[in-house]
Design a protein around this motif. Structure first.
Motif, PDB file in Angstrom:
ATOM      1  N   ALA A 160       0.945  -1.322  -0.082  1.00  0.00           N
ATOM      2  CA  ALA A 160      -0.003   0.228   0.126  1.00  0.00           C
ATOM      3  C   ALA A 160       0.856   1.337  -0.200  1.00  0.00           C
ATOM      4  N   VAL A 161       1.850   1.301   0.848  1.00  0.00           N
ATOM      5  CA  VAL A 161       2.678   2.340   0.878  1.00  0.00           C
ATOM      6  C   VAL A 161       3.552   2.663  -0.409  1.00  0.00           C
ATOM      7  N   LEU A 162       4.046   1.524  -0.945  1.00  0.00           N
ATOM      8  CA  LEU A 162       4.697   1.748  -2.212  1.00  0.00           C
ATOM      9  C   LEU A 162       3.549   2.297  -3.332  1.00  0.00           C
ATOM     10  N   ILE A 163       2.546   1.624  -3.333  1.00  0.00           N
ATOM     11  CA  ILE A 163       1.544   2.296  -4.267  1.00  0.00           C
ATOM     12  C   ILE A 163       1.248   3.923  -4.043  1.00  0.00           C
ATOM     13  N   GLN A 164       0.904   4.130  -2.836  1.00  0.00           N
ATOM     14  CA  GLN A 164       0.900   5.547  -2.353  1.00  0.00           C
ATOM     15  C   GLN A 164       1.877   6.553  -3.068  1.00  0.00           C
ATOM     16  N   CYS A 165       3.200   5.895  -3.105  1.00  0.00           N
ATOM     17  CA  CYS A 165       4.304   6.454  -3.255  1.00  0.00           C
ATOM     18  C   CYS A 165       4.990   6.355  -4.553  1.00  0.00           C
ATOM     19  N   ARG A 166       4.152   5.856  -5.520  1.00  0.00           N
ATOM     20  CA  ARG A 166       4.337   5.380  -6.838  1.00  0.00           C
ATOM     21  C   ARG A 166       5.426   4.722  -7.036  1.00  0.00           C
ATOM     22  N   GLY A 167       5.858   3.751  -6.040  1.00  0.00           N
ATOM     23  CA  GLY A 167       7.270   3.026  -6.340  1.00  0.00           C
ATOM     24  C   GLY A 167       8.449   3.602  -5.834  1.00  0.00           C
ATOM     25  N   CYS A 202      12.400   5.746  -1.514  1.00  0.00           N
ATOM     26  CA  CYS A 202      13.056   6.751  -0.583  1.00  0.00           C
ATOM     27  C   CYS A 202      11.838   7.382   0.142  1.00  0.00           C
ATOM     28  N   ARG A 203      10.785   7.794  -0.774  1.00  0.00           N
ATOM     29  CA  ARG A 203       9.759   8.290  -0.208  1.00  0.00           C
ATOM     30  C   ARG A 203       8.742   7.337   0.867  1.00  0.00           C
ATOM     31  N   ALA A 204       8.605   5.930   0.179  1.00  0.00           N
ATOM     32  CA  ALA A 204       8.097   4.953   1.239  1.00  0.00           C
ATOM     33  C   ALA A 204       8.804   4.723   2.316  1.00  0.00           C
ATOM     34  N   ALA A 205      10.244   4.554   2.134  1.00  0.00           N
ATOM     35  CA  ALA A 205      10.887   4.454   3.701  1.00  0.00           C
ATOM     36  C   ALA A 205      10.601   5.468   4.686  1.00  0.00           C
ATOM     37  N   SER A 206      10.570   6.759   3.870  1.00  0.00           N
ATOM     38  CA  SER A 206      10.291   7.874   4.820  1.00  0.00           C
ATOM     39  C   SER A 206       8.978   7.814   5.307  1.00  0.00           C
ATOM     40  N   TYR A 207       7.853   7.311   4.845  1.00  0.00           N
ATOM     41  CA  TYR A 207       6.416   7.242   5.367  1.00  0.00           C
ATOM     42  C   TYR A 207       6.536   6.282   6.399  1.00  0.00           C
ATOM     43  N   ARG A 254      14.440  -1.855   1.522  1.00  0.00           N
ATOM     44  CA  ARG A 254      14.621  -2.849   0.658  1.00  0.00           C
ATOM     45  C   ARG A 254      14.867  -4.291   0.923  1.00  0.00           C
ATOM     46  N   LYS A 255      15.404  -4.525   2.065  1.00  0.00           N
ATOM     47  CA  LYS A 255      15.520  -5.852   2.831  1.00  0.00           C
ATOM     48  C   LYS A 255      14.061  -6.588   2.953  1.00  0.00           C
ATOM     49  N   LYS A 256      13.041  -5.651   3.551  1.00  0.00           N
ATOM     50  CA  LYS A 256      11.700  -6.202   3.533  1.00  0.00           C
ATOM     51  C   LYS A 256      11.074  -6.681   2.519  1.00  0.00           C
TER      52      LYS A 256
END
Length: 98
Positions: free
Chosen positions: A65-72, A75-80, A89-91
């Protein structure tokens, strides 16, 4: 002044009061109900490694869900998520989401 984090339940409450959602139950309710069903299905048997099981069930859809929200944008997803990009990346690799 430290940045205060808002919980999902607080966001849910605020948006529902302002009429901007269909008032789906909070995530904590969904988890609680799922666990009640899980315990019923065990039919008296004791669970094993329940903590890992629940985290694995919740982590993958959270990452998706976070990756979709951050459009892939990792860096932004990790911040969220409040984690480092390396941890993200490990997860993602652990869940086959590369």
């Amino acid at each position: 002044m430290p940045h205060e984090r808002t919980t999902i339940a607080e966001i849910h409450s605020i948006t529902c009061r302002h009429g901007r959602c269909a008032c789906a139950p909070p995530l904590s309710d969904a988890v609680r109900i799922s666990l009640e069903h899980y315990f019923q299905a065990l039919d008296g048997h004791e669970p094993s490694d329940l903590y890992r099981l629940v985290l694995a069930e919740v982590e993958r859809p959270l990452l998706e869900a976070v990756l979709i929200q951050c459009r892939g944008n990792q860096c932004r997803a990790a911040s969220y998520l409040g984690i480092s990009r390396g941890t993200l990346r490990k997860k993602l690799l652990d869940h086959g989401l590369n």
